[in-house]
Design a protein around this motif. Structure first.
Motif, PDB file in Angstrom:
ATOM      1  N   ARG A 153      -5.558   5.943   3.654  1.00  0.00           N
ATOM      2  CA  ARG A 153      -5.171   5.492   5.000  1.00  0.00           C
ATOM      3  C   ARG A 153      -6.232   5.880   6.036  1.00  0.00           C
ATOM      4  O   ARG A 153      -6.457   5.151   7.005  1.00  0.00           O
ATOM      5  CB  ARG A 153      -3.817   6.071   5.397  1.00  0.00           C
ATOM      6  CG  ARG A 153      -2.661   5.578   4.548  1.00  0.00           C
ATOM      7  CD  ARG A 153      -2.439   4.078   4.747  1.00  0.00           C
ATOM      8  NE  ARG A 153      -1.392   3.620   3.864  1.00  0.00           N
ATOM      9  CZ  ARG A 153      -1.565   2.777   2.858  1.00  0.00           C
ATOM     10  NH1 ARG A 153      -2.745   2.262   2.626  1.00  0.00           N
ATOM     11  NH2 ARG A 153      -0.560   2.416   2.099  1.00  0.00           N
ATOM     12  N   ALA A 154      -6.901   7.003   5.832  1.00  0.00           N
ATOM     13  CA  ALA A 154      -7.981   7.400   6.741  1.00  0.00           C
ATOM     14  C   ALA A 154      -9.129   6.396   6.679  1.00  0.00           C
ATOM     15  O   ALA A 154      -9.668   5.992   7.715  1.00  0.00           O
ATOM     16  CB  ALA A 154      -8.480   8.806   6.396  1.00  0.00           C
ATOM     17  N   ALA A 155      -9.487   5.969   5.471  1.00  0.00           N
ATOM     18  CA  ALA A 155     -10.556   4.978   5.316  1.00  0.00           C
ATOM     19  C   ALA A 155     -10.171   3.663   5.987  1.00  0.00           C
ATOM     20  O   ALA A 155     -11.007   3.013   6.634  1.00  0.00           O
ATOM     21  CB  ALA A 155     -10.861   4.761   3.830  1.00  0.00           C
ATOM     22  N   GLU A 156      -8.900   3.280   5.843  1.00  0.00           N
ATOM     23  CA  GLU A 156      -8.429   2.063   6.512  1.00  0.00           C
ATOM     24  C   GLU A 156      -8.518   2.209   8.026  1.00  0.00           C
ATOM     25  O   GLU A 156      -8.934   1.279   8.722  1.00  0.00           O
ATOM     26  CB  GLU A 156      -6.983   1.759   6.116  1.00  0.00           C
ATOM     27  CG  GLU A 156      -6.816   1.323   4.690  1.00  0.00           C
ATOM     28  CD  GLU A 156      -5.360   1.151   4.294  1.00  0.00           C
ATOM     29  OE1 GLU A 156      -5.120   0.465   3.292  1.00  0.00           O
ATOM     30  OE2 GLU A 156      -4.451   1.688   4.974  1.00  0.00           O
ATOM     31  N   GLN A 205       0.651  11.830   9.802  1.00  0.00           N
ATOM     32  CA  GLN A 205      -0.137  12.286   8.655  1.00  0.00           C
ATOM     33  C   GLN A 205      -0.663  11.088   7.871  1.00  0.00           C
ATOM     34  O   GLN A 205       0.010  10.073   7.769  1.00  0.00           O
ATOM     35  CB  GLN A 205       0.728  13.098   7.679  1.00  0.00           C
ATOM     36  CG  GLN A 205       1.285  14.356   8.231  1.00  0.00           C
ATOM     37  CD  GLN A 205       2.178  15.040   7.204  1.00  0.00           C
ATOM     38  OE1 GLN A 205       2.705  14.424   6.280  1.00  0.00           O
ATOM     39  NE2 GLN A 205       2.356  16.336   7.381  1.00  0.00           N
ATOM     40  N   PHE A 206      -1.864  11.268   7.308  1.00  0.00           N
ATOM     41  CA  PHE A 206      -2.356  10.243   6.406  1.00  0.00           C
ATOM     42  C   PHE A 206      -3.291  10.843   5.365  1.00  0.00           C
ATOM     43  O   PHE A 206      -3.843  11.917   5.550  1.00  0.00           O
ATOM     44  CB  PHE A 206      -3.000   9.059   7.135  1.00  0.00           C
ATOM     45  CG  PHE A 206      -3.828   9.390   8.334  1.00  0.00           C
ATOM     46  CD1 PHE A 206      -5.195   9.506   8.241  1.00  0.00           C
ATOM     47  CD2 PHE A 206      -3.231   9.550   9.569  1.00  0.00           C
ATOM     48  CE1 PHE A 206      -5.962   9.782   9.352  1.00  0.00           C
ATOM     49  CE2 PHE A 206      -3.990   9.817  10.692  1.00  0.00           C
ATOM     50  CZ  PHE A 206      -5.364   9.943  10.579  1.00  0.00           C
ATOM     51  N   GLU A 247       2.562   4.709   6.183  1.00  0.00           N
ATOM     52  CA  GLU A 247       2.732   3.863   4.998  1.00  0.00           C
ATOM     53  C   GLU A 247       1.641   2.797   4.948  1.00  0.00           C
ATOM     54  O   GLU A 247       1.040   2.537   3.916  1.00  0.00           O
ATOM     55  CB  GLU A 247       4.102   3.191   5.008  1.00  0.00           C
ATOM     56  CG  GLU A 247       4.327   2.274   3.836  1.00  0.00           C
ATOM     57  CD  GLU A 247       5.663   1.554   3.897  1.00  0.00           C
ATOM     58  OE1 GLU A 247       6.014   0.920   2.901  1.00  0.00           O
ATOM     59  OE2 GLU A 247       6.338   1.617   4.933  1.00  0.00           O
ATOM     60  N   LYS A 248       1.418   2.143   6.103  1.00  0.00           N
ATOM     61  CA  LYS A 248       0.361   1.143   6.212  1.00  0.00           C
ATOM     62  C   LYS A 248       0.062   0.928   7.682  1.00  0.00           C
ATOM     63  O   LYS A 248       0.875   1.222   8.554  1.00  0.00           O
ATOM     64  CB  LYS A 248       0.756  -0.177   5.543  1.00  0.00           C
ATOM     65  CG  LYS A 248       1.891  -0.906   6.237  1.00  0.00           C
ATOM     66  CD  LYS A 248       2.196  -2.214   5.527  1.00  0.00           C
ATOM     67  CE  LYS A 248       3.333  -2.933   6.243  1.00  0.00           C
ATOM     68  NZ  LYS A 248       3.576  -4.254   5.686  1.00  0.00           N
ATOM     69  N   TRP A 249      -1.138   0.433   7.962  1.00  0.00           N
ATOM     70  CA  TRP A 249      -1.527   0.085   9.316  1.00  0.00           C
ATOM     71  C   TRP A 249      -1.229  -1.391   9.514  1.00  0.00           C
ATOM     72  O   TRP A 249      -1.664  -2.223   8.731  1.00  0.00           O
ATOM     73  CB  TRP A 249      -3.020   0.340   9.537  1.00  0.00           C
ATOM     74  CG  TRP A 249      -3.447   1.752   9.284  1.00  0.00           C
ATOM     75  CD1 TRP A 249      -4.147   2.205   8.207  1.00  0.00           C
ATOM     76  CD2 TRP A 249      -3.215   2.885  10.108  1.00  0.00           C
ATOM     77  NE1 TRP A 249      -4.359   3.551   8.317  1.00  0.00           N
ATOM     78  CE2 TRP A 249      -3.801   3.998   9.483  1.00  0.00           C
ATOM     79  CE3 TRP A 249      -2.553   3.086  11.330  1.00  0.00           C
ATOM     80  CZ2 TRP A 249      -3.759   5.276  10.019  1.00  0.00           C
ATOM     81  CZ3 TRP A 249      -2.511   4.358  11.855  1.00  0.00           C
ATOM     82  CH2 TRP A 249      -3.110   5.435  11.218  1.00  0.00           C
TER      83      TRP A 249
END
Length: 72
Positions: A58-61, A53-54, A4-6
């Motif tokens: 989320r991968a860029a983050e 999973q992302f 959902e978020k880091w």
């Protein structure tokens, strides 16, 4: 589990045992997803698998976090 978020958590932890780890990608609708799977320890009586999973956002983050944390 879909990220959902880091969120950084400040805590001490120990180095984990080495596990078999794989990754895969898929496209659902028009969205590409990235998935990491880790498997139970060698010799373990269970074949426990954990999945994360992302999506592209989320991968860029995560890339930005890794660049910051490891001074890449």
């Amino acid at each position: 589990m879909f990220v959902e978020k880091w969120e950084k958590e400040n805590r001490n932890f120990r180095r984990q045992d080495i596990r078999k780890t794989t990754y895969s990608t898929t496209i659902i609708g028009n969205e590409k997803l990235f998935q990491i799977q880790t498997y139970g320890a060698e010799g373990s009586t269970t074949s426990a698998k954990q999945t994360i999973q992302f999506d592209r956002h989320r991968a860029a983050e995560l890339v930005a976090i890794l660049n910051q944390e490891f001074n890449l």
